[in-house]
Design a protein around this motif. Structure first.
Motif, PDB file in Angstrom:
ATOM      1  N   SER A  83       0.817  -1.219   0.000  1.00 52.12           N
ATOM      2  CA  SER A  83       0.000   0.000   0.000  1.00 52.12           C
ATOM      3  C   SER A  83       0.850   1.268   0.000  1.00 52.12           C
ATOM      4  O   SER A  83       0.334   2.342  -0.304  1.00 52.12           O
ATOM      5  CB  SER A  83      -0.950   0.013   1.199  1.00 52.12           C
ATOM      6  OG  SER A  83      -0.216   0.021   2.408  1.00 52.12           O
TER       7      SER A  83
ATOM      8  N   TYR B 262       0.491   3.478  -3.073  1.00 57.36           N
ATOM      9  CA  TYR B 262      -0.786   4.129  -3.362  1.00 57.36           C
ATOM     10  C   TYR B 262      -0.777   5.566  -2.862  1.00 57.36           C
ATOM     11  O   TYR B 262      -0.061   5.903  -1.914  1.00 57.36           O
ATOM     12  CB  TYR B 262      -1.931   3.361  -2.693  1.00 57.36           C
ATOM     13  CG  TYR B 262      -2.280   2.077  -3.392  1.00 57.36           C
ATOM     14  CD1 TYR B 262      -3.420   1.985  -4.169  1.00 57.36           C
ATOM     15  CD2 TYR B 262      -1.463   0.952  -3.286  1.00 57.36           C
ATOM     16  CE1 TYR B 262      -3.748   0.803  -4.822  1.00 57.36           C
ATOM     17  CE2 TYR B 262      -1.783  -0.225  -3.938  1.00 57.36           C
ATOM     18  CZ  TYR B 262      -2.920  -0.291  -4.699  1.00 57.36           C
ATOM     19  OH  TYR B 262      -3.237  -1.455  -5.352  1.00 57.36           O
ATOM     20  N   THR B 263      -1.604   6.386  -3.481  1.00 59.91           N
ATOM     21  CA  THR B 263      -1.741   7.770  -3.019  1.00 59.91           C
ATOM     22  C   THR B 263      -2.444   7.781  -1.664  1.00 59.91           C
ATOM     23  O   THR B 263      -3.109   6.809  -1.285  1.00 59.91           O
ATOM     24  CB  THR B 263      -2.575   8.605  -4.014  1.00 59.91           C
ATOM     25  OG1 THR B 263      -3.903   8.073  -4.058  1.00 59.91           O
ATOM     26  CG2 THR B 263      -1.950   8.615  -5.411  1.00 59.91           C
TER      27      THR B 263
ATOM     28  N   GLU C  91      -5.072   9.394  -0.890  1.00 58.99           N
ATOM     29  CA  GLU C  91      -6.507   9.288  -1.131  1.00 58.99           C
ATOM     30  C   GLU C  91      -6.930   7.830  -1.344  1.00 58.99           C
ATOM     31  O   GLU C  91      -7.957   7.393  -0.815  1.00 58.99           O
ATOM     32  CB  GLU C  91      -6.925  10.125  -2.349  1.00 58.99           C
ATOM     33  CG  GLU C  91      -6.693  11.615  -2.219  1.00 58.99           C
ATOM     34  CD  GLU C  91      -5.247  12.058  -2.487  1.00 58.99           C
ATOM     35  OE1 GLU C  91      -4.919  13.203  -2.133  1.00 58.99           O
ATOM     36  OE2 GLU C  91      -4.451  11.258  -3.019  1.00 58.99           O
ATOM     37  N   ASP C  92      -6.150   7.095  -2.123  1.00 60.11           N
ATOM     38  CA  ASP C  92      -6.475   5.693  -2.377  1.00 60.11           C
ATOM     39  C   ASP C  92      -6.332   4.846  -1.113  1.00 60.11           C
ATOM     40  O   ASP C  92      -7.138   3.941  -0.875  1.00 60.11           O
ATOM     41  CB  ASP C  92      -5.607   5.121  -3.498  1.00 60.11           C
ATOM     42  CG  ASP C  92      -6.026   5.592  -4.871  1.00 60.11           C
ATOM     43  OD1 ASP C  92      -7.147   6.140  -5.013  1.00 60.11           O
ATOM     44  OD2 ASP C  92      -5.236   5.413  -5.816  1.00 60.11           O
ATOM     45  N   ARG C  93      -5.332   5.141  -0.303  1.00 55.73           N
ATOM     46  CA  ARG C  93      -5.201   4.409   0.965  1.00 55.73           C
ATOM     47  C   ARG C  93      -6.372   4.716   1.879  1.00 55.73           C
ATOM     48  O   ARG C  93      -6.938   3.823   2.507  1.00 55.73           O
ATOM     49  CB  ARG C  93      -3.872   4.743   1.654  1.00 55.73           C
ATOM     50  CG  ARG C  93      -2.681   4.057   1.011  1.00 55.73           C
ATOM     51  CD  ARG C  93      -1.450   4.051   1.884  1.00 55.73           C
ATOM     52  NE  ARG C  93      -0.974   5.370   2.260  1.00 55.73           N
ATOM     53  CZ  ARG C  93      -0.081   6.083   1.588  1.00 55.73           C
ATOM     54  NH1 ARG C  93       0.437   5.601   0.473  1.00 55.73           N
ATOM     55  NH2 ARG C  93       0.297   7.259   2.019  1.00 55.73           N
TER      56      ARG C  93
ATOM     57  N   SER D  77      -9.354   5.546   1.041  1.00 48.54           N
ATOM     58  CA  SER D  77     -10.595   4.945   0.533  1.00 48.54           C
ATOM     59  C   SER D  77     -10.577   3.414   0.602  1.00 48.54           C
ATOM     60  O   SER D  77     -11.567   2.770   0.264  1.00 48.54           O
ATOM     61  CB  SER D  77     -10.850   5.388  -0.913  1.00 48.54           C
ATOM     62  OG  SER D  77      -9.943   4.747  -1.791  1.00 48.54           O
TER      63      SER D  77
ATOM     64  N   LEU E  76      -8.488   1.323  -1.138  1.00 49.70           N
ATOM     65  CA  LEU E  76      -8.190   0.665  -2.413  1.00 49.70           C
ATOM     66  C   LEU E  76      -7.175  -0.476  -2.286  1.00 49.70           C
ATOM     67  O   LEU E  76      -7.372  -1.520  -2.913  1.00 49.70           O
ATOM     68  CB  LEU E  76      -7.749   1.676  -3.466  1.00 49.70           C
ATOM     69  CG  LEU E  76      -7.527   1.114  -4.869  1.00 49.70           C
ATOM     70  CD1 LEU E  76      -8.775   0.405  -5.406  1.00 49.70           C
ATOM     71  CD2 LEU E  76      -7.088   2.218  -5.821  1.00 49.70           C
TER      72      LEU E  76
ATOM     73  N   THR F 157      -8.098  -4.141  -3.576  1.00 51.39           N
ATOM     74  CA  THR F 157      -7.285  -4.804  -4.596  1.00 51.39           C
ATOM     75  C   THR F 157      -7.053  -6.269  -4.226  1.00 51.39           C
ATOM     76  O   THR F 157      -7.285  -7.168  -5.037  1.00 51.39           O
ATOM     77  CB  THR F 157      -5.937  -4.070  -4.758  1.00 51.39           C
ATOM     78  OG1 THR F 157      -6.185  -2.738  -5.195  1.00 51.39           O
ATOM     79  CG2 THR F 157      -5.014  -4.780  -5.725  1.00 51.39           C
TER      80      THR F 157
ATOM     81  N   GLY G 210      -4.335   3.537 -12.427  1.00 52.05           N
ATOM     82  CA  GLY G 210      -4.499   4.614 -11.460  1.00 52.05           C
ATOM     83  C   GLY G 210      -3.165   5.220 -11.093  1.00 52.05           C
ATOM     84  O   GLY G 210      -2.105   4.760 -11.523  1.00 52.05           O
TER      85      GLY G 210
ATOM     86  N   ARG H  69       0.035   6.022  -8.891  1.00 54.26           N
ATOM     87  CA  ARG H  69       0.866   5.373  -7.893  1.00 54.26           C
ATOM     88  C   ARG H  69       2.005   6.328  -7.536  1.00 54.26           C
ATOM     89  O   ARG H  69       2.273   7.290  -8.256  1.00 54.26           O
ATOM     90  CB  ARG H  69       1.433   4.042  -8.398  1.00 54.26           C
ATOM     91  CG  ARG H  69       0.370   2.979  -8.642  1.00 54.26           C
ATOM     92  CD  ARG H  69      -0.363   2.597  -7.362  1.00 54.26           C
ATOM     93  NE  ARG H  69      -1.376   1.595  -7.586  1.00 54.26           N
ATOM     94  CZ  ARG H  69      -2.646   1.858  -7.870  1.00 54.26           C
ATOM     95  NH1 ARG H  69      -3.068   3.100  -7.976  1.00 54.26           N
ATOM     96  NH2 ARG H  69      -3.510   0.877  -8.040  1.00 54.26           N
TER      97      ARG H  69
END
Length: 140
Positions: free
Chosen positions: A32, A35-36, A38-40, A42, A44, A48, A62, A64
């Protein structure tokens, strides 16, 4: 390769080149970290793994994050790896930096939008009588 919890177990030269981490720096960390924020936030990364676990594969594009904090547009494939008994033993993760392709597609979309706007303005000009091809008919 990731273990069933998403911890990085193997690392190759391609991953090092794309993401900037050496093998020694990244082994044992959770995937993780790429990940950005925001993605963490949310969820994501968990989504995944859950998708790959349930369906056998997760595939998406997306943003990274590299070691230096820069972002790149990635095509990511995560495949579930199972043993002979069907038990999940980990995940194979393949990532490709497709930033250049994305930038090319965005430039093409902008050019198409500009062309459409130009054609629309030309048509509007013709409708309002501004067409150079308009001729006047004179009756004797």
């Amino acid at each position: 390769m990731l273990d069933p919890d998403g911890v990085i177990k193997t690392w190759n030269a391609g991953a090092e080149r794309i993401k900037g981490y050496s093998r020694e720096e990244i082994l044992g960390k959770h995937f993780s970290c790429f990940y950005t924020e925001e993605d963490r936030a949310s969820g994501l990364p968990a989504q995944t793994l859950a998708t790959a676990r349930a369906e056998g594969r997760f595939e998406r594009e997306g943003w990274r994050v590299r070691k230096d904090g820069s972002h790149f547009w990635a095509h990511v494939v995560v495949d579930a790896i199972r043993d002979e008994a069907g038990e999940l033993v980990g995940f194979a993760k393949v990532i490709r930096d497709v930033t250049e392709r994305r930038q090319t597609m965005e430039a093409l979309e902008r050019a198409n939008a500009a062309l459409f706007q130009s054609q629309k303005m030309e048509s509007l000009g013709q409708l309002t009588g501004g067409s150079p091809t308009t001729s006047t008919i004179c009756w004797p």
